[in-house]
Structures are given as C-alpha cells and as structure tokens.
Write a protein that holds these residues in place. Structure first.
Motif, PDB file in Angstrom:
ATOM      1  N   LEU A  77       0.871  -1.174   0.000  1.00 32.34           N
ATOM      2  CA  LEU A  77       0.000   0.000   0.000  1.00 32.34           C
ATOM      3  C   LEU A  77       0.907   1.221   0.000  1.00 32.34           C
ATOM      4  O   LEU A  77       1.851   1.289   0.804  1.00 32.34           O
ATOM      5  N   VAL A  78       0.623   2.152  -0.888  1.00 35.39           N
ATOM      6  CA  VAL A  78       1.416   3.373  -0.972  1.00 35.39           C
ATOM      7  C   VAL A  78       0.480   4.560  -0.788  1.00 35.39           C
ATOM      8  O   VAL A  78      -0.425   4.771  -1.592  1.00 35.39           O
ATOM      9  N   MET A  79       0.683   5.293   0.289  1.00 34.05           N
ATOM     10  CA  MET A  79      -0.090   6.509   0.505  1.00 34.05           C
ATOM     11  C   MET A  79       0.632   7.630  -0.241  1.00 34.05           C
ATOM     12  O   MET A  79       1.820   7.851  -0.043  1.00 34.05           O
ATOM     13  N   VAL A  80      -0.112   8.303  -1.123  1.00 31.69           N
ATOM     14  CA  VAL A  80       0.478   9.337  -1.964  1.00 31.69           C
ATOM     15  C   VAL A  80      -0.003  10.693  -1.455  1.00 31.69           C
ATOM     16  O   VAL A  80      -1.207  10.921  -1.299  1.00 31.69           O
ATOM     17  N   CYS A  81       0.957  11.570  -1.204  1.00 33.31           N
ATOM     18  CA  CYS A  81       0.677  12.876  -0.614  1.00 33.31           C
ATOM     19  C   CYS A  81       1.188  13.981  -1.539  1.00 33.31           C
ATOM     20  O   CYS A  81       2.062  13.749  -2.370  1.00 33.31           O
ATOM     21  N   THR A  82       0.637  15.177  -1.349  1.00 34.05           N
ATOM     22  CA  THR A  82       1.073  16.330  -2.126  1.00 34.05           C
ATOM     23  C   THR A  82       0.885  17.592  -1.305  1.00 34.05           C
ATOM     24  O   THR A  82       0.534  17.540  -0.127  1.00 34.05           O
ATOM     25  N   THR A  83       1.057  18.725  -1.944  1.00 41.84           N
ATOM     26  CA  THR A  83       0.976  20.031  -1.315  1.00 41.84           C
ATOM     27  C   THR A  83      -0.389  20.272  -0.679  1.00 41.84           C
ATOM     28  O   THR A  83      -1.411  19.921  -1.258  1.00 41.84           O
ATOM     29  N   ASP A  84      -0.392  20.891   0.482  1.00 44.71           N
ATOM     30  CA  ASP A  84      -1.632  21.323   1.131  1.00 44.71           C
ATOM     31  C   ASP A  84      -1.460  22.778   1.532  1.00 44.71           C
ATOM     32  O   ASP A  84      -0.960  23.075   2.608  1.00 44.71           O
ATOM     33  N   ASP A  85      -1.826  23.665   0.638  1.00 42.26           N
ATOM     34  CA  ASP A  85      -1.723  25.096   0.898  1.00 42.26           C
ATOM     35  C   ASP A  85      -2.904  25.807   0.257  1.00 42.26           C
ATOM     36  O   ASP A  85      -2.793  26.370  -0.827  1.00 42.26           O
ATOM     37  N   PRO A  86      -4.084  25.751   0.911  1.00 46.85           N
ATOM     38  CA  PRO A  86      -5.275  26.394   0.337  1.00 46.85           C
ATOM     39  C   PRO A  86      -5.100  27.889   0.101  1.00 46.85           C
ATOM     40  O   PRO A  86      -5.824  28.479  -0.693  1.00 46.85           O
ATOM     41  N   ASP A  87      -4.129  28.541   0.774  1.00 49.23           N
ATOM     42  CA  ASP A  87      -3.891  29.970   0.567  1.00 49.23           C
ATOM     43  C   ASP A  87      -3.163  30.247  -0.745  1.00 49.23           C
ATOM     44  O   ASP A  87      -3.131  31.381  -1.213  1.00 49.23           O
ATOM     45  N   ASP A  88      -2.545  29.221  -1.310  1.00 43.28           N
ATOM     46  CA  ASP A  88      -1.879  29.345  -2.606  1.00 43.28           C
ATOM     47  C   ASP A  88      -2.597  28.391  -3.564  1.00 43.28           C
ATOM     48  O   ASP A  88      -2.188  27.251  -3.761  1.00 43.28           O
ATOM     49  N   ALA A  89      -3.706  28.883  -4.132  1.00 43.41           N
ATOM     50  CA  ALA A  89      -4.579  28.030  -4.943  1.00 43.41           C
ATOM     51  C   ALA A  89      -3.830  27.364  -6.091  1.00 43.41           C
ATOM     52  O   ALA A  89      -4.072  26.200  -6.403  1.00 43.41           O
ATOM     53  N   LYS A  90      -2.908  28.085  -6.702  1.00 39.29           N
ATOM     54  CA  LYS A  90      -2.179  27.525  -7.841  1.00 39.29           C
ATOM     55  C   LYS A  90      -1.338  26.327  -7.397  1.00 39.29           C
ATOM     56  O   LYS A  90      -1.418  25.257  -8.004  1.00 39.29           O
ATOM     57  N   ALA A  91      -0.564  26.483  -6.346  1.00 35.95           N
ATOM     58  CA  ALA A  91       0.264  25.381  -5.857  1.00 35.95           C
ATOM     59  C   ALA A  91      -0.609  24.234  -5.353  1.00 35.95           C
ATOM     60  O   ALA A  91      -0.293  23.062  -5.569  1.00 35.95           O
ATOM     61  N   HIS A  92      -1.707  24.565  -4.699  1.00 34.55           N
ATOM     62  CA  HIS A  92      -2.620  23.565  -4.166  1.00 34.55           C
ATOM     63  C   HIS A  92      -3.217  22.728  -5.298  1.00 34.55           C
ATOM     64  O   HIS A  92      -3.206  21.493  -5.249  1.00 34.55           O
ATOM     65  N   ASP A  93      -3.710  23.400  -6.329  1.00 42.21           N
ATOM     66  CA  ASP A  93      -4.329  22.704  -7.457  1.00 42.21           C
ATOM     67  C   ASP A  93      -3.305  21.930  -8.276  1.00 42.21           C
ATOM     68  O   ASP A  93      -3.538  20.776  -8.643  1.00 42.21           O
ATOM     69  N   TYR A  94      -2.185  22.560  -8.587  1.00 40.87           N
ATOM     70  CA  TYR A  94      -1.180  21.871  -9.394  1.00 40.87           C
ATOM     71  C   TYR A  94      -0.552  20.710  -8.632  1.00 40.87           C
ATOM     72  O   TYR A  94      -0.145  19.720  -9.236  1.00 40.87           O
ATOM     73  N   ARG A 129      -2.749  11.663   8.641  1.00 39.22           N
ATOM     74  CA  ARG A 129      -1.887  12.799   8.998  1.00 39.22           C
ATOM     75  C   ARG A 129      -1.262  12.578  10.375  1.00 39.22           C
ATOM     76  O   ARG A 129      -0.059  12.742  10.566  1.00 39.22           O
ATOM     77  N   VAL A 130      -2.091  12.160  11.305  1.00 40.70           N
ATOM     78  CA  VAL A 130      -1.611  11.946  12.673  1.00 40.70           C
ATOM     79  C   VAL A 130      -0.696  10.724  12.748  1.00 40.70           C
ATOM     80  O   VAL A 130       0.418  10.795  13.263  1.00 40.70           O
ATOM     81  N   ARG A 131      -1.166   9.597  12.227  1.00 42.79           N
ATOM     82  CA  ARG A 131      -0.426   8.329  12.346  1.00 42.79           C
ATOM     83  C   ARG A 131       0.948   8.378  11.700  1.00 42.79           C
ATOM     84  O   ARG A 131       1.917   7.847  12.208  1.00 42.79           O
ATOM     85  N   PHE A 132       1.051   9.053  10.540  1.00 40.53           N
ATOM     86  CA  PHE A 132       2.313   9.072   9.809  1.00 40.53           C
ATOM     87  C   PHE A 132       3.040  10.413   9.899  1.00 40.53           C
ATOM     88  O   PHE A 132       4.011  10.636   9.177  1.00 40.53           O
ATOM     89  N   ALA A 133       2.578  11.284  10.789  1.00 41.76           N
ATOM     90  CA  ALA A 133       3.210  12.590  11.007  1.00 41.76           C
ATOM     91  C   ALA A 133       3.373  13.360   9.695  1.00 41.76           C
ATOM     92  O   ALA A 133       4.425  13.948   9.426  1.00 41.76           O
ATOM     93  N   VAL A 134       2.306  13.356   8.885  1.00 45.20           N
ATOM     94  CA  VAL A 134       2.325  14.103   7.628  1.00 45.20           C
ATOM     95  C   VAL A 134       2.385  15.593   7.984  1.00 45.20           C
ATOM     96  O   VAL A 134       1.567  16.077   8.755  1.00 45.20           O
ATOM     97  N   PRO A 135       3.362  16.314   7.443  1.00 49.62           N
ATOM     98  CA  PRO A 135       3.494  17.737   7.781  1.00 49.62           C
ATOM     99  C   PRO A 135       2.256  18.541   7.378  1.00 49.62           C
ATOM    100  O   PRO A 135       1.510  18.148   6.475  1.00 49.62           O
ATOM    101  N   ASP A 136       2.056  19.676   8.044  1.00 48.80           N
ATOM    102  CA  ASP A 136       0.892  20.514   7.792  1.00 48.80           C
ATOM    103  C   ASP A 136       0.824  21.020   6.358  1.00 48.80           C
ATOM    104  O   ASP A 136      -0.258  21.325   5.858  1.00 48.80           O
ATOM    105  N   ASP A 137       1.965  21.126   5.677  1.00 50.41           N
ATOM    106  CA  ASP A 137       1.947  21.634   4.303  1.00 50.41           C
ATOM    107  C   ASP A 137       1.786  20.523   3.266  1.00 50.41           C
ATOM    108  O   ASP A 137       1.939  20.752   2.072  1.00 50.41           O
ATOM    109  N   LYS A 138       1.443  19.301   3.713  1.00 46.88           N
ATOM    110  CA  LYS A 138       1.191  18.173   2.813  1.00 46.88           C
ATOM    111  C   LYS A 138      -0.180  17.588   3.133  1.00 46.88           C
ATOM    112  O   LYS A 138      -0.692  17.730   4.238  1.00 46.88           O
ATOM    113  N   ARG A 139      -0.766  16.889   2.142  1.00 47.82           N
ATOM    114  CA  ARG A 139      -2.046  16.216   2.350  1.00 47.82           C
ATOM    115  C   ARG A 139      -2.000  14.849   1.686  1.00 47.82           C
ATOM    116  O   ARG A 139      -1.505  14.693   0.569  1.00 47.82           O
TER     117      ARG A 139
END
Length: 190
Positions: A77-94, A129-139
């Motif tokens: 199983l591979v959990m895939v994460c990316t940017t989480d920055d709703p204040d930067d819509a472009k980075a969030h969407d891309y 997020r909690v279990r794997f200590a995913v940083p606040d700037d990732k989702r």
C-alpha cells in the motif's frame, strides 16, 4: 492505445499470498517520482507499506468500510501525498495534478511488472496525517494498493468476485471531448 493503458483496471481480487520484491516496488515508486511536475516543484511524497510491516497494517486500519475487506490482500500500500496550501490556490491545485500524474504512471508501471494497482480515496486522511506525522503543508490524497490478481476467483468473496467481473466502461469519446464549444463533439472529420 498502448496495451499497458488498455489493460490497466482497478481490481479488488488480490492474491493474499503474493509478494512484491523491493526492486519491483522501487520501480513503481520511481515511475511516480518521474511523473511530470508543474514548475519543477515535485510536491509528491510517498508513505510505503509492505504487507506484514507496521506501515501497511496502520494503513489498512485507516481504510474506509468499502476498502477494508479487500485491500489488505494487496502486496503493498502506498499513501500518496502532495501540497496542502489552500492559501496558494495555484500550488494547491497543481500539486493535486502532479499527484494524479504520479499515480497514473505508478499504475501503468505496476501493470508492466505483472501487478495491478487500485487507487483509493476511501481512507481517514486526518488519521493518516496523525499516524504518519504528515506535515501541515502536505495532504494525503490517495492510497494505492498494489498486488497480483488471485489465480482462482472462487477464493474471493462473492462481493469482490462480482465487482471484478463487471465490464470496464468509460463514457464514449464524443460525450467527453469537445471542439468549438462545450457539448459539440470533437470529431476527426473521418
């Protein structure tokens, strides 16, 4: 269409005894790593579990009801994460686009290696997020199950057997590809 794309599908009927080698799993991760990325940002990250290890077990505990019955039979199983920055819509969407490209390439690489890959959105993202200590700037957005299909479908639960036997369908191209304006079907002029 390339045969790897044509033969890709999201199965559920995995062989619970099949394993995946470190080399094969690394090739699948490399396929994701080399996916196109907006602005060379490379926001995609992976949390990787192999059946039997604590990461895999923790991920199975985070799956929602529809995925819990079949996904634990996957080899990885591979959990895939990316940017989480709703204040930067472009980075969030891309970042979400980059993640989608990575998952697609990983899925095709899995097929090339004789595996099946099934992307899932049905898991507890906050728990992950909690279990794997995913940083606040990732989702965490996707858990990708990778496994080999069961040789004998009679060993699968009736629900999995039924879902895996359904025909694979997509909307016709003339309903989703437009030219001129929305709703005007794209045609090749043939």
């Amino acid at each position: 269409m390339h045969e790897l794309i044509e033969s890709r599908w999201s199965a559920r009927g995995y062989d619970p005894t099949a394993t995946i080698s470190a080399d094969d799993l690394t090739e699948i991760l490399e396929a994701g790593r080399w996916a196109a990325t907006w602005g060379k940002v490379q926001p995609v990250r992976f949390v990787v579990g192999i059946r039997g290890d604590t990461t895999f077990t923790a991920m199975t505990e985070l799956l929602t009801r529809g995925n819990k019955p079949w996904a634990p039979a996957a080899s990885a199983l591979v959990m895939v994460c990316t940017t989480d920055d709703p204040d930067d819509a472009k980075a969030h969407d891309y970042g979400a686009v980059d993640l989608g490209l990575a998952v697609a390439q990983m899925s095709i690489q899995a097929v090339a290696l004789g595996f099946n890959a099934h992307p899932m959105a049905g898991f507890d993202t906050e728990g992950a997020r909690v279990r794997f200590a995913v940083p606040d700037d990732k989702r965490a957005m996707v858990v990708l199950a990778v496994g080999r299909l069961a040789d004998d479908p009679s060993t699968l639960s009736p629900e999995v057997r039924e879902r895996d036997s359904l025909p694979r369908r997509r909307l016709p191209l003339d309903e989703i590809a437009f030219a001129g304006s929305w709703g005007q079907a794209f045609t090749t002029g043939a």
